[in-house]
Design a protein around this motif. Structure first.
Motif, mmCIF file in Angstrom:
data_model
loop_
_atom_site.group_PDB
_atom_site.id
_atom_site.type_symbol
_atom_site.label_atom_id
_atom_site.label_comp_id
_atom_site.label_asym_id
_atom_site.label_seq_id
_atom_site.Cartn_x
_atom_site.Cartn_y
_atom_site.Cartn_z
ATOM 1 N N THR A 47 -31.972 18.200 50.130
ATOM 2 C CA THR A 47 -32.440 19.334 49.338
ATOM 3 C C THR A 47 -32.872 20.481 50.239
ATOM 4 O OG1 THR A 47 -33.188 17.817 47.624
ATOM 5 C CG2 THR A 47 -34.083 20.033 47.568
ATOM 6 N N SER A 50 -29.796 22.110 51.852
ATOM 7 C CA SER A 50 -29.011 22.916 50.894
ATOM 8 C C SER A 50 -29.741 24.213 50.534
ATOM 9 C CB SER A 50 -28.705 22.107 49.637
ATOM 10 O OG SER A 50 -29.892 21.866 48.913
ATOM 11 N N LYS A 51 -31.055 24.190 50.430
ATOM 12 C CA LYS A 51 -31.794 25.413 50.132
ATOM 13 C C LYS A 51 -31.764 26.370 51.320
ATOM 14 C CE LYS A 51 -34.774 23.772 46.502
ATOM 15 N NZ LYS A 51 -36.095 23.738 45.923
#
Length: 56
Positions: A47, A50-51
């Motif tokens: 996460t 990806s951010k």
């Protein structure tokens, strides 16, 4: 006399089996907790990566 000895041996074996089963269950739960913890860390890492890639 023999019946008494066999009863005592049976009780000792039953207690040993119960303790062994409880130990196996606790060991399995610890293993599953560890696998779950690793999975949470992997999800958090993916996460975050990806951010960070979206911001650029």
């Amino acid at each position: 006399m023999g019946k008494t000895i066999l009863t005592i041996i049976g009780v000792v074996l039953a207690v040993w089996l119960a303790i062994s089963v409880i130990g196996a269950i606790l060991s399995m739960l610890k293993f599953f907790f560890f696998i779950g913890f690793v999975a949470v860390l992997v999800v958090l890492a993916v996460t975050l990566v990806s951010k960070m890639s979206r911001k650029r």
